[in-house]
Design a protein around this motif. Structure first.
Motif: not given
Length: 387
Positions: A211-215, A312-314
Motif C-alpha cells: 500500500v505504501a509503495f503504490m501510494s 488508511l495504511g497508517i
C-alpha cells in the motif's frame, strides 16, 4: 487516550510540515542567488529526499534505546544546529552537508511522529485523528512557502526564522518525553534483532508495505506529471498548474472523511473502497479533460483517495501492531513509500514518452486496480503476537 499528549504530537507534526514546506523553496532560491548551476541545485534537493532510506533500518532500535520523545527532540535539534552552521559558515559545501543532514532528520521525523501518534491513540478514534493529522500536515506544508515569502531568501533572517520553530519543536518533544512513557515504549514485545526485524516487517506487514509503495508511486507521479498532462491537452501553464492544486486540495480535505468512515464502518473495507475509487477516478481523466465541470471533482476524488490509501495504511498499522512491532512496521511503511516516491515518476515518464500523455492516468489506475484486487483477497489478519 491522553489528549494533552496527542495535542502536543499534532503540534510537532504541524511544525515539521511547516519546516518541510519552508526548506525546499528556501534552499533552491537561496542557492540560485549564489549562481549555482541548476543541476547542483537539483542535487541539493535530491539529498533531502533519500534520508529515510539511510536511517530507516536503525529507527526501531534507536526508539527502543532512546525513547521516541527523546529521539524526536534530537531530530528537531540537529536541523537547528545545521541552520546555525550555515549561518556561521556560509560555504557551499556546508549548505550541501547541512541539507543532507536536515533531509535525513525531516524524513525520520515524518516516520517517528507518525509512530508516536499511532502509539498514543485509542482504537475508537484512530482513523479520524490520523486523517486529521494528514490534513494538518498538508495545511502547514502549504504555509511554509508563504512564510518564506515574508522572510525572503537572503541574509540571516530566513535562517533564524527556521531555527525558532526547530527550537520550539525540540523543547516540546523533551517536555512530552518527560511527562511519562509513550504507547510505543510501554510494551516491550521482545522484537527480534537484526535482519529478522525486517523479515518480521515483511511477513506481518507485507500488504501494508505494498500500500505504501503504490501510494508513493501514485502521489509522486500525479503531482509531478499532471502539469505535463495538462499541457498535452492544450491547457495553459496556469491551467495545467491548477490541476495539481485541485489534486492537492483533495489530499487535504477528503482524507478526513475517509478516516471518519474507517472508524464507523471498518478500516479494511474502506481501504479497499478508497483504492477502487482512486483507480476509477484516475482512469476517468482522459474522458473528462476539457470538461471543466466534471474535471475538477474527478481530480479532487483522485487526490483524496490516493492520499487516503496511505493514511488508511497508517491507521491499520496502529490497529494491528503495538510496541516495538509498531515501530518496525511503521518504519518499513515509510521506507516503502519513499522508495515508491523516488522511483515512481521515472518509469511512468518513460511510458509517456513512448505512448503519449494518457500513459499517466492509465498506468496509475492500473497500479491501484491491481492493489485493490490484492487487498480484496481474504487474508489472515496480522497481530502483535505473531513471530
Amino acid at each position: 487516550m491522553r489528549s494533552w499528549r496527542v495535542a502536543g504530537i499534532l503540534c510537532l507534526i504541524g511544525t515539521e510540515a511547516l519546516l518541510y514546506g519552508y526548506s525546499y523553496p528556501f534552499f533552491s532560491l537561496a542557492l540560485e542567488k549564489r549562481d549555482l548551476a541548476s543541476w547542483l541545485i537539483g542535487l541539493n534537493a535530491s539529498l533531502a529526499g533519500v534520508g529515510i532510506l539511510f536511517v530507516g533500518p536503525f529507527l526501531p532500535a534507536t526508539i527502543e534505546r532512546l525513547g521516541i520523545g527523546r529521539l524526536v527532540a534530537l531530530l528537531f535539534a540537529v536541523p537547528f544546529l545545521s541552520f546555525g552552521a550555515i549561518l556561521l559558515l556560509p560555504h557551499v559545501a556546508v549548505w550541501f552537508a547541512a541539507r543532507f543532514v536536515m533531509g535525513t532528520c525531516f524524513s525520520a521525523l515524518w516516520t517517528t511522529t507518525e509512530i508516536w501518534l499511532n502509539g498514543e491513540l485509542d482504537d475508537r478514534r484512530r482513523g479520524r485523528i490520523i486523517a486529521a493529522s494528514g490534513t494538518l500536515y498538508a495545511i502547514c506544508q502549504f504555509l511554509g512557502p508563504l512564510a518564506l515569502g515574508a522572510t525572503g531568501v537572503t541574509g540571516s533572517w530566513p535562517l533564524i526564522a527556521a531555527m525558532i520553530p526547530l527550537a520550539a519543536g525540540a523543547l516540546l518533544s523533551a517536555v512530552l518525553s518527560n511527562r511519562g512513557s509513550s504507547g510505543v515504549e510501554t510494551e516491550h514485545d521482545a522484537a527480534p534483532e537484526g535482519i529478522s526485524q525486517w523479515r518480521l516487517a515483511l511477513s506481518l506487514g507485507g500488504p501494508i508495505l505494498l500500500v505504501a509503495f503504490m501510494s508513493g508511486i501514485g502521489e509522486t507521479a500525479m503531482q509531478s506529471l499532471l502539469p505535463l498532462y495538462g499541457l498535452a491537452h492544450g491547457l495553459s501553464d496556469a491551467a495545467a498548474s491548477r490541476l495539481v492544486a485541485t489534486f492537492a486540495l483533495g489530499e487535504a480535505v477528503l482524507v478526513v472523511a475517509l478516516g471518519w468512515l474507517a472508524d464507523r464502518h471498518g478500516r479494511r473495507i474502506v481501504l479497499v473502497g478508497a483504492t477502487l475509487i482512486a483507480a476509477v477516478a484516475t482512469a476517468l481523466l482522459p474522458f473528462v479533460m476539457g470538461e471543466g465541470i466534471a474535471l475538477q471533482p474527478v481530480l479532487f476524488m483522485a487526490g483524496g483517495t490516493i492520499a487516503g490509501v496511505y493514511t488508511l495504511g497508517i491507521v491499520l498499522i496502529g490497529q494491528d501492531f503495538r510496541g516495538q512491532r509498531l515501530a518496525i512496521v511503521s518504519t518499513g511503511f515509510g521506507m516503502a513509500y519513499s522508495a515508491g516516491s523516488v522511483i515512481g515518476a521515472t518509469p511512468i515518464g518513460y511510458l509517456i514518452d513512448l505512448f503519449g500523455a494518457e500513459a499517466l492516468p492509465v498506468s496509475v489506475a492500473a497500479g491501484f486496480l491491481a492493489l485493490m484486487a490484492f487487498l480484496a483477497k481474504p487474508s489472515r489478519r496480522p497481530s502483535n503476537e505473531d513471530v
